[in-house]
Design an enzyme around this catalytic site. Sequence first.
Site, PDB file in Angstrom:
ATOM      1  N   HIS A 104       0.848  -1.196   0.000  1.00 20.07           N
ATOM      2  CA  HIS A 104       0.000   0.000   0.000  1.00 20.07           C
ATOM      3  C   HIS A 104       0.878   1.239   0.000  1.00 20.07           C
ATOM      4  O   HIS A 104       1.901   1.292   0.688  1.00 20.07           O
ATOM      5  CB  HIS A 104      -0.911   0.002   1.229  1.00 20.07           C
ATOM      6  CG  HIS A 104      -1.915   1.111   1.221  1.00 20.07           C
ATOM      7  ND1 HIS A 104      -3.007   1.115   0.382  1.00 20.07           N
ATOM      8  CD2 HIS A 104      -1.981   2.270   1.936  1.00 20.07           C
ATOM      9  CE1 HIS A 104      -3.711   2.218   0.580  1.00 20.07           C
ATOM     10  NE2 HIS A 104      -3.109   2.931   1.514  1.00 20.07           N
ATOM     11  N   ARG A 114      -8.108   4.563  -1.317  1.00 21.09           N
ATOM     12  CA  ARG A 114      -7.668   4.862  -2.676  1.00 21.09           C
ATOM     13  C   ARG A 114      -6.811   6.129  -2.734  1.00 21.09           C
ATOM     14  O   ARG A 114      -6.915   7.003  -1.877  1.00 21.09           O
ATOM     15  CB  ARG A 114      -8.886   5.026  -3.586  1.00 21.09           C
ATOM     16  CG  ARG A 114      -9.760   3.790  -3.720  1.00 21.09           C
ATOM     17  CD  ARG A 114      -8.994   2.621  -4.329  1.00 21.09           C
ATOM     18  NE  ARG A 114      -9.850   1.471  -4.571  1.00 21.09           N
ATOM     19  CZ  ARG A 114     -10.449   1.221  -5.725  1.00 21.09           C
ATOM     20  NH1 ARG A 114     -10.296   2.040  -6.738  1.00 21.09           N
ATOM     21  NH2 ARG A 114     -11.200   0.145  -5.867  1.00 21.09           N
ATOM     22  N   LEU A 137      -9.932  -9.266   5.310  1.00 18.98           N
ATOM     23  CA  LEU A 137     -11.126  -8.878   4.565  1.00 18.98           C
ATOM     24  C   LEU A 137     -11.322  -7.365   4.560  1.00 18.98           C
ATOM     25  O   LEU A 137     -11.703  -6.779   3.556  1.00 18.98           O
ATOM     26  CB  LEU A 137     -12.353  -9.579   5.150  1.00 18.98           C
ATOM     27  CG  LEU A 137     -13.580  -9.654   4.236  1.00 18.98           C
ATOM     28  CD1 LEU A 137     -13.232 -10.321   2.909  1.00 18.98           C
ATOM     29  CD2 LEU A 137     -14.699 -10.417   4.928  1.00 18.98           C
ATOM     30  N   ILE A 369     -20.814  -0.909   1.485  1.00 23.91           N
ATOM     31  CA  ILE A 369     -21.563  -0.249   2.562  1.00 23.91           C
ATOM     32  C   ILE A 369     -21.240  -0.845   3.919  1.00 23.91           C
ATOM     33  O   ILE A 369     -21.491  -0.220   4.948  1.00 23.91           O
ATOM     34  CB  ILE A 369     -23.090  -0.266   2.327  1.00 23.91           C
ATOM     35  CG1 ILE A 369     -23.676  -1.674   2.440  1.00 23.91           C
ATOM     36  CG2 ILE A 369     -23.449   0.354   1.006  1.00 23.91           C
ATOM     37  CD1 ILE A 369     -25.183  -1.675   2.539  1.00 23.91           C
ATOM     38  N   GLU A 434     -42.109  -9.233  -2.464  1.00 22.59           N
ATOM     39  CA  GLU A 434     -41.977 -10.422  -1.609  1.00 22.59           C
ATOM     40  C   GLU A 434     -42.597 -10.237  -0.226  1.00 22.59           C
ATOM     41  O   GLU A 434     -42.895 -11.215   0.457  1.00 22.59           O
ATOM     42  CB  GLU A 434     -40.501 -10.784  -1.456  1.00 22.59           C
ATOM     43  CG  GLU A 434     -39.879 -11.449  -2.665  1.00 22.59           C
ATOM     44  CD  GLU A 434     -39.808 -12.961  -2.512  1.00 22.59           C
ATOM     45  OE1 GLU A 434     -39.633 -13.632  -3.531  1.00 22.59           O
ATOM     46  OE2 GLU A 434     -39.945 -13.466  -1.383  1.00 22.59           O
ATOM     47  N   LYS A 526     -34.768 -25.351 -16.971  1.00 25.57           N
ATOM     48  CA  LYS A 526     -35.340 -25.986 -15.791  1.00 25.57           C
ATOM     49  C   LYS A 526     -36.558 -25.202 -15.323  1.00 25.57           C
ATOM     50  O   LYS A 526     -36.462 -24.010 -15.032  1.00 25.57           O
ATOM     51  CB  LYS A 526     -34.293 -26.064 -14.682  1.00 25.57           C
ATOM     52  CG  LYS A 526     -33.106 -26.963 -15.033  1.00 25.57           C
ATOM     53  CD  LYS A 526     -32.066 -26.976 -13.919  1.00 25.57           C
ATOM     54  CE  LYS A 526     -30.889 -27.863 -14.283  1.00 25.57           C
ATOM     55  NZ  LYS A 526     -29.844 -27.870 -13.237  1.00 25.57           N
ATOM     56  N   VAL A 528     -38.979 -24.891 -12.419  1.00 28.23           N
ATOM     57  CA  VAL A 528     -39.142 -25.264 -11.018  1.00 28.23           C
ATOM     58  C   VAL A 528     -40.614 -25.536 -10.735  1.00 28.23           C
ATOM     59  O   VAL A 528     -41.478 -24.705 -11.008  1.00 28.23           O
ATOM     60  CB  VAL A 528     -38.597 -24.152 -10.100  1.00 28.23           C
ATOM     61  CG1 VAL A 528     -38.824 -24.517  -8.637  1.00 28.23           C
ATOM     62  CG2 VAL A 528     -37.112 -23.919 -10.373  1.00 28.23           C
ATOM     63  N   GLY A 531     -43.004 -24.753 -13.464  1.00 33.10           N
ATOM     64  CA  GLY A 531     -43.088 -23.379 -13.961  1.00 33.10           C
ATOM     65  C   GLY A 531     -44.491 -22.818 -13.979  1.00 33.10           C
ATOM     66  O   GLY A 531     -44.787 -21.915 -14.768  1.00 33.10           O
ATOM     67  N   ARG A 619     -48.722 -13.457  -7.909  1.00 33.23           N
ATOM     68  CA  ARG A 619     -48.289 -12.197  -7.301  1.00 33.23           C
ATOM     69  C   ARG A 619     -48.673 -11.065  -8.253  1.00 33.23           C
ATOM     70  O   ARG A 619     -47.946 -10.727  -9.168  1.00 33.23           O
ATOM     71  CB  ARG A 619     -46.777 -12.228  -7.053  1.00 33.23           C
ATOM     72  CG  ARG A 619     -46.259 -11.080  -6.204  1.00 33.23           C
ATOM     73  CD  ARG A 619     -44.753 -11.192  -6.015  1.00 33.23           C
ATOM     74  NE  ARG A 619     -44.406 -12.301  -5.141  1.00 33.23           N
ATOM     75  CZ  ARG A 619     -43.209 -12.893  -5.123  1.00 33.23           C
ATOM     76  NH1 ARG A 619     -42.278 -12.500  -5.969  1.00 33.23           N
ATOM     77  NH2 ARG A 619     -42.952 -13.877  -4.287  1.00 33.23           N
TER      78      ARG A 619
END
Length: 660
Positions: A104, A114, A137, A369, A434, A526, A528, A531, A619
């Site tokens: 760094h 940065r 991390l 964030i 949802e 596929k 599910v 469908g 929905r």
Amino acid sequence: MKAIVFAYHDIGCVGINALTKAGFDIQAVFTHTDDPNENHFFSSVARLSADLALPVFAPENVNHPLWIERIRELKPDVIFSFYYRDMLSEDILSLASTGAFNLHGSLLPKYRGRAPINWAILNGEVETGVTLHKMVLKPDAGDIIAQYKVAIAETDTALTLHGKIREAAEKLFDQVLPQIKAGIYPAIPQDESQATYFGRRTAVDGEIDWHKSATEINNLVRAVTEPYPGAFTFLGERKITIWRACPLNETHDKQPGTVLSVDPLIIACGKGTLEIINGQSESGLYVQGHRLAVDMSMVTDVRVGPKATTQINHRKRVLILGVNGFIGNHLTERLLRDGNYDIYGMDIGSSAIERFISNPRFHFIEGDINIHTEWIEYHIKKCDVVLPLVAIATPIEYTRNPLRVFELDFEENLKIVRYCVKYNKRIIFPSTSEVYGMCDDKEFDEDDSRLIVGPINKQRWIYSVSKQLLDRVIWAYGEKEGLKFTLFRPFNWMGPRLDNLNSARIGSSRAITQLILNLVEGSPIKLVDGGEQKRCFTDINDGIEALFRIIENREGLCDGQIINIGNPTNEASIRQLAEILLDSFEDHELRDHFPPFAGFKKVESGSYYGKGYQDVEHRKPSIKNAERLLDWKPTIDMKQTINETLDFFLRGAVEELGKN
């Protein structure tokens, strides 16, 4: 000792040469596609790697599972990062048995983040340096292995200081790489109380504030002069770039920005004066200061400063967190097209918003964030409207990573909500269709429908309840503390840039992207549970227009409201969606580039999404609130949306085929 190297820029070349000199066995080099504007001044890692016959790659997303697996197969003993611009995931960092190390360009823990060289000059530092540290991390936060100090002269620019940093890095590597190779090296924890963090700088950050002191303005000039875009100001509407200056300790009684003399060109500052040594008009040549004054027809007592029009018109400032996402990048395009908004955005990538980076009304920082909380709080305080669009919103992740869904979708967003309360800022929050769960109403109504979810052992509902709980918290803050808010609930928005085919390959995408991937790769589609589930699909342009009108908020009609944004007339089952998509695929002009259709395949939801999944049969939104509050109705037919979405992904896939 086998090494994997992530590198870019001059420092990347220095690091690779040092590793080679120290006898490390470099298995692969990961870099970025060369930017010709930078390689005019700085060396190319890709070219150096080719000259040394090292395998070199420049993936768009090195943290993709496919690349992680390729790195795992190389079995590296050690990982090095030298000015690589993307954050490496924990999955990558854990692959090296000896550890991962990053170089760094500052004396950590100062100037994490940065552009540390530019920031150090800008802040008037007299010393900086380089640090080799263990990678964890959290960026730039691991134990310090070695440091080398560098003095900053009053005449140093970012370019000359970069040269000093390069020499310091060479000396540091000569000292520490043999120690790492021998497995005997110091590791000193960083003092978090001394840590500072600075974000990415962009060209617009070079605008001069003449109310600052002459020394501070000269530091800005030094920090962003060539090869960077330069410090600039305006004479009326005309832009002036200042490449070299000299602060003068002179007193004056003029307003900051007043031209005190044209030969030499001297301008009044908040404290002291600044002599312009070299500068350039927007369409002119690099010239001496007095020649610049002549070219710009400057006279004594004229004032320079912000662009004249920006002083007249105050644009609304919108903060978009998750600006690179599907909604974020399309919304940015709509706001910029309107011309009355300045957009401040953050995301962990920029692939979808590269087309906006050069726009002076778009201000972007690459960040997370979870980490960049100070930047977020500052910009919430600064902006007028906040849209926190960061969330995990792909069904397979609800069962695969339920805790991560909760941490990001609820906990991190709750912090943002509370900042909006603290600074009395308007928040437009993306709820979700949802939240209605298994509601048994024919149409889901924002104000009266019940929100029904499944049992605790069906973990797929963690996304729904995380969003619902935030809806309730925001509503309570509005009722009790006067928070200005609008909740909007998208119903199956789709269009170009919805996810990408790489995310679809690991199952982390929405339905249409997954279906397109099946067609592109010649694998069975596929379905599910056959469908049979019905959804109401909404074109992204219809959705964004409604969201734009929420941001406009004419007469305050959207304050304290919940608004469904969907297209009830575009109702279709997933199977019907797949059939329409297949017809469009077979008729497409690029069809011959792809394998034959492999058929439909019915799969159970449990085997596809994993244990804990539960689906919803229908929905459909009521859009009475949107019609009443926004004077909005969706107009785009689903087939048009499917055609445009398919075309976008097929052209991208053909382009990828051409590269390979």
